[in-house]
Write a protein that holds these residues in place. Structure first.
Motif, PDB file in Angstrom:
ATOM      1  N   LYS A 188     -30.440  -9.417  23.602  1.00 43.63           N
ATOM      2  CA  LYS A 188     -29.689 -11.106  24.064  1.00 43.63           C
ATOM      3  C   LYS A 188     -28.550 -11.398  25.350  1.00 43.63           C
ATOM      4  CE  LYS A 188     -31.485 -12.418  19.602  1.00 43.63           C
ATOM      5  NZ  LYS A 188     -32.538 -12.819  20.035  1.00 43.63           N
ATOM      6  N   GLY A 189     -28.171 -10.043  25.661  1.00 45.00           N
ATOM      7  CA  GLY A 189     -26.890  -9.804  26.930  1.00 45.00           C
ATOM      8  C   GLY A 189     -25.806  -9.360  25.686  1.00 45.00           C
ATOM      9  N   ALA A 190     -25.253  -9.148  24.897  1.00 42.66           N
ATOM     10  CA  ALA A 190     -24.124  -9.180  24.172  1.00 42.66           C
ATOM     11  C   ALA A 190     -23.172  -7.355  25.472  1.00 42.66           C
ATOM     12  CB  ALA A 190     -24.066  -8.919  22.933  1.00 42.66           C
ATOM     13  N   ASP A 191     -22.480  -7.014  25.099  1.00 46.52           N
ATOM     14  CA  ASP A 191     -21.416  -6.325  26.060  1.00 46.52           C
ATOM     15  C   ASP A 191     -21.351  -5.441  24.440  1.00 46.52           C
ATOM     16  OD1 ASP A 191     -20.269  -4.618  28.072  1.00 46.52           O
ATOM     17  OD2 ASP A 191     -18.365  -4.924  27.068  1.00 46.52           O
ATOM     18  N   ILE A 192     -21.704  -4.304  24.373  1.00 47.16           N
ATOM     19  CA  ILE A 192     -21.674  -3.719  22.669  1.00 47.16           C
ATOM     20  C   ILE A 192     -20.788  -2.985  23.175  1.00 47.16           C
ATOM     21  CG2 ILE A 192     -22.234  -2.454  21.015  1.00 47.16           C
ATOM     22  CD1 ILE A 192     -23.040  -4.412  21.320  1.00 47.16           C
ATOM     23  N   HIS A 193     -19.469  -2.508  22.272  1.00 47.67           N
ATOM     24  CA  HIS A 193     -18.204  -1.814  22.744  1.00 47.67           C
ATOM     25  C   HIS A 193     -18.497  -0.771  21.051  1.00 47.67           C
ATOM     26  CE1 HIS A 193     -14.476   0.020  23.213  1.00 47.67           C
ATOM     27  NE2 HIS A 193     -13.733   0.163  21.951  1.00 47.67           N
ATOM     28  N   ASP A 194     -18.660   0.440  21.042  1.00 41.48           N
ATOM     29  CA  ASP A 194     -19.096   1.337  20.319  1.00 41.48           C
ATOM     30  C   ASP A 194     -18.280   2.119  20.316  1.00 41.48           C
ATOM     31  OD1 ASP A 194     -20.139   3.306  18.955  1.00 41.48           O
ATOM     32  OD2 ASP A 194     -22.001   3.047  19.288  1.00 41.48           O
ATOM     33  N   GLU A 195     -17.584   2.191  18.666  1.00 38.42           N
ATOM     34  CA  GLU A 195     -15.988   3.495  18.368  1.00 38.42           C
ATOM     35  C   GLU A 195     -16.931   4.338  16.866  1.00 38.42           C
ATOM     36  OE1 GLU A 195     -12.369   2.250  18.620  1.00 38.42           O
ATOM     37  OE2 GLU A 195     -12.198   1.041  20.172  1.00 38.42           O
ATOM     38  N   THR A 196     -18.560   4.377  17.266  1.00 38.26           N
ATOM     39  CA  THR A 196     -18.871   5.648  15.937  1.00 38.26           C
ATOM     40  C   THR A 196     -18.552   7.324  16.353  1.00 38.26           C
ATOM     41  OG1 THR A 196     -20.879   5.336  17.007  1.00 38.26           O
ATOM     42  CG2 THR A 196     -20.666   4.009  15.452  1.00 38.26           C
ATOM     43  N   ASP A 197     -17.878   7.428  17.377  1.00 33.61           N
ATOM     44  CA  ASP A 197     -17.627   8.437  17.545  1.00 33.61           C
ATOM     45  C   ASP A 197     -16.340   9.378  16.625  1.00 33.61           C
ATOM     46  OD1 ASP A 197     -16.153   7.091  19.305  1.00 33.61           O
ATOM     47  OD2 ASP A 197     -16.058   8.140  20.797  1.00 33.61           O
ATOM     48  N   LYS A 198     -15.164   8.019  16.031  1.00 33.40           N
ATOM     49  CA  LYS A 198     -14.243   8.109  15.770  1.00 33.40           C
ATOM     50  C   LYS A 198     -15.097   8.613  14.308  1.00 33.40           C
ATOM     51  CE  LYS A 198     -11.116   4.774  17.504  1.00 33.40           C
ATOM     52  NZ  LYS A 198     -10.369   3.152  17.490  1.00 33.40           N
ATOM     53  N   ASP A 232      -9.816  -3.978  11.100  1.00 30.62           N
ATOM     54  CA  ASP A 232     -11.153  -4.315  12.189  1.00 30.62           C
ATOM     55  C   ASP A 232     -11.877  -4.010  10.836  1.00 30.62           C
ATOM     56  OD1 ASP A 232     -10.596  -5.372  14.748  1.00 30.62           O
ATOM     57  OD2 ASP A 232     -10.335  -3.935  15.325  1.00 30.62           O
ATOM     58  N   ARG A 233     -12.961  -5.698  10.760  1.00 34.04           N
ATOM     59  CA  ARG A 233     -14.193  -5.332   9.194  1.00 34.04           C
ATOM     60  C   ARG A 233     -14.946  -5.630  10.008  1.00 34.04           C
ATOM     61  NH1 ARG A 233     -11.201  -1.804   7.253  1.00 34.04           N
ATOM     62  NH2 ARG A 233     -12.210  -1.646   4.756  1.00 34.04           N
ATOM     63  N   CYS A 234     -16.300  -5.219   9.510  1.00 35.33           N
ATOM     64  CA  CYS A 234     -17.321  -5.695   9.495  1.00 35.33           C
ATOM     65  C   CYS A 234     -17.988  -7.056   8.995  1.00 35.33           C
ATOM     66  CB  CYS A 234     -18.426  -4.154   8.299  1.00 35.33           C
ATOM     67  SG  CYS A 234     -20.174  -5.041   9.015  1.00 35.33           S
ATOM     68  N   ASP A 235     -18.226  -7.764   9.777  1.00 29.36           N
ATOM     69  CA  ASP A 235     -19.069  -9.013   9.378  1.00 29.36           C
ATOM     70  C   ASP A 235     -19.879  -8.919   8.422  1.00 29.36           C
ATOM     71  OD1 ASP A 235     -16.868 -10.102  11.757  1.00 29.36           O
ATOM     72  OD2 ASP A 235     -17.947 -10.521  13.236  1.00 29.36           O
ATOM     73  N   ARG A 236     -20.041  -8.383   8.663  1.00 29.58           N
ATOM     74  CA  ARG A 236     -21.702  -8.694   7.618  1.00 29.58           C
ATOM     75  C   ARG A 236     -20.943  -7.691   5.824  1.00 29.58           C
ATOM     76  NH1 ARG A 236     -26.112 -11.606   7.726  1.00 29.58           N
ATOM     77  NH2 ARG A 236     -26.917  -9.947   6.464  1.00 29.58           N
ATOM     78  N   CYS A 237     -20.381  -6.605   6.314  1.00 28.60           N
ATOM     79  CA  CYS A 237     -20.828  -6.068   4.482  1.00 28.60           C
ATOM     80  C   CYS A 237     -18.969  -5.732   4.355  1.00 28.60           C
ATOM     81  CB  CYS A 237     -21.177  -4.710   5.060  1.00 28.60           C
ATOM     82  SG  CYS A 237     -20.320  -3.401   5.946  1.00 28.60           S
ATOM     83  N   GLY A 238     -17.764  -5.964   5.437  1.00 25.64           N
ATOM     84  CA  GLY A 238     -16.437  -5.683   5.312  1.00 25.64           C
ATOM     85  C   GLY A 238     -16.228  -4.162   5.365  1.00 25.64           C
ATOM     86  N   ALA A 239     -16.817  -3.348   5.486  1.00 25.07           N
ATOM     87  CA  ALA A 239     -16.854  -1.724   5.486  1.00 25.07           C
ATOM     88  C   ALA A 239     -15.658  -1.801   7.031  1.00 25.07           C
ATOM     89  CB  ALA A 239     -17.589  -1.203   5.745  1.00 25.07           C
ATOM     90  N   GLN A 240     -14.926  -0.816   7.851  1.00 21.74           N
ATOM     91  CA  GLN A 240     -14.114  -0.563   8.438  1.00 21.74           C
ATOM     92  C   GLN A 240     -15.248  -0.705   9.610  1.00 21.74           C
ATOM     93  OE1 GLN A 240     -11.844   2.529   8.700  1.00 21.74           O
ATOM     94  NE2 GLN A 240     -11.007   2.321  11.285  1.00 21.74           N
ATOM     95  N   ALA A 241     -14.963  -1.196  10.547  1.00 16.20           N
ATOM     96  CA  ALA A 241     -15.719  -2.222  12.239  1.00 16.20           C
ATOM     97  C   ALA A 241     -15.589  -1.409  12.791  1.00 16.20           C
ATOM     98  CB  ALA A 241     -15.323  -3.120  12.443  1.00 16.20           C
ATOM     99  N   TYR A 242     -16.586   0.200  13.646  1.00 14.37           N
ATOM    100  CA  TYR A 242     -16.463   0.206  14.744  1.00 14.37           C
ATOM    101  C   TYR A 242     -17.563   0.137  15.831  1.00 14.37           C
ATOM    102  CZ  TYR A 242     -14.711   4.261  11.653  1.00 14.37           C
ATOM    103  OH  TYR A 242     -13.408   4.879  10.288  1.00 14.37           O
ATOM    104  N   VAL A 243     -17.865  -0.824  15.960  1.00 19.57           N
ATOM    105  CA  VAL A 243     -18.686  -2.145  16.896  1.00 19.57           C
ATOM    106  C   VAL A 243     -17.941  -2.628  17.273  1.00 19.57           C
ATOM    107  CG1 VAL A 243     -21.165  -2.607  18.080  1.00 19.57           C
ATOM    108  CG2 VAL A 243     -20.921   0.296  16.063  1.00 19.57           C
ATOM    109  N   ARG A 244     -17.794  -3.389  17.761  1.00 23.55           N
ATOM    110  CA  ARG A 244     -17.853  -4.460  18.610  1.00 23.55           C
ATOM    111  C   ARG A 244     -18.456  -5.343  19.657  1.00 23.55           C
ATOM    112  NH1 ARG A 244     -12.512  -3.932  21.030  1.00 23.55           N
ATOM    113  NH2 ARG A 244     -11.800  -4.882  19.362  1.00 23.55           N
ATOM    114  N   ALA A 245     -19.861  -6.392  18.925  1.00 20.46           N
ATOM    115  CA  ALA A 245     -20.275  -7.278  20.191  1.00 20.46           C
ATOM    116  C   ALA A 245     -19.521  -8.049  21.226  1.00 20.46           C
ATOM    117  CB  ALA A 245     -22.004  -7.536  19.390  1.00 20.46           C
ATOM    118  N   THR A 246     -19.679  -8.647  22.164  1.00 24.72           N
ATOM    119  CA  THR A 246     -18.734  -9.124  22.567  1.00 24.72           C
ATOM    120  C   THR A 246     -19.897 -10.810  23.170  1.00 24.72           C
ATOM    121  OG1 THR A 246     -16.777  -8.337  22.872  1.00 24.72           O
ATOM    122  CG2 THR A 246     -17.901 -10.554  24.481  1.00 24.72           C
TER     123      THR A 246
END
Length: 75
Positions: free
Chosen positions: A53-63, A15-29
């Motif tokens: 704006k109503g997005a559900d944020i799934h944050d895994e930055t604790d990894k 899973d990669r960041c939509d902005r920079c391509g780094a590994q993704a740790y946050v999903r905004a639905t």
């Protein structure tokens, strides 16, 4: 989580960041089901605005902390 969306699967190294391509740790639905993936940096940068704006944020930055404590520098 809002309770209206199904739980999302955990993020992984593919899973990669939509902005920079780094590994993704946050999903905004978004309410319509669209997903945006972000690295920790871009998750912090855009997370509050998306949540407002109503997005559900799934944050895994604790990894990142867990990986550093284990000595894994590749996270």
């Amino acid at each position: 989580m809002t309770g209206t969306l199904a739980p999302s699967k955990p993020l992984n190294a593919q899973d990669r960041c939509d902005r920079c391509g780094a590994q993704a740790y946050v999903r905004a639905t978004m309410a319509g089901g669209a997903e945006l993936l972000f690295c920790a940096h871009h998750g912090r940068k855009y997370g509050e605005n998306l949540r407002a704006k109503g997005a559900d944020i799934h944050d895994e930055t604790d990894k990142l902390i867990e990986n550093r404590l284990r000595g894994d520098d590749h996270a």
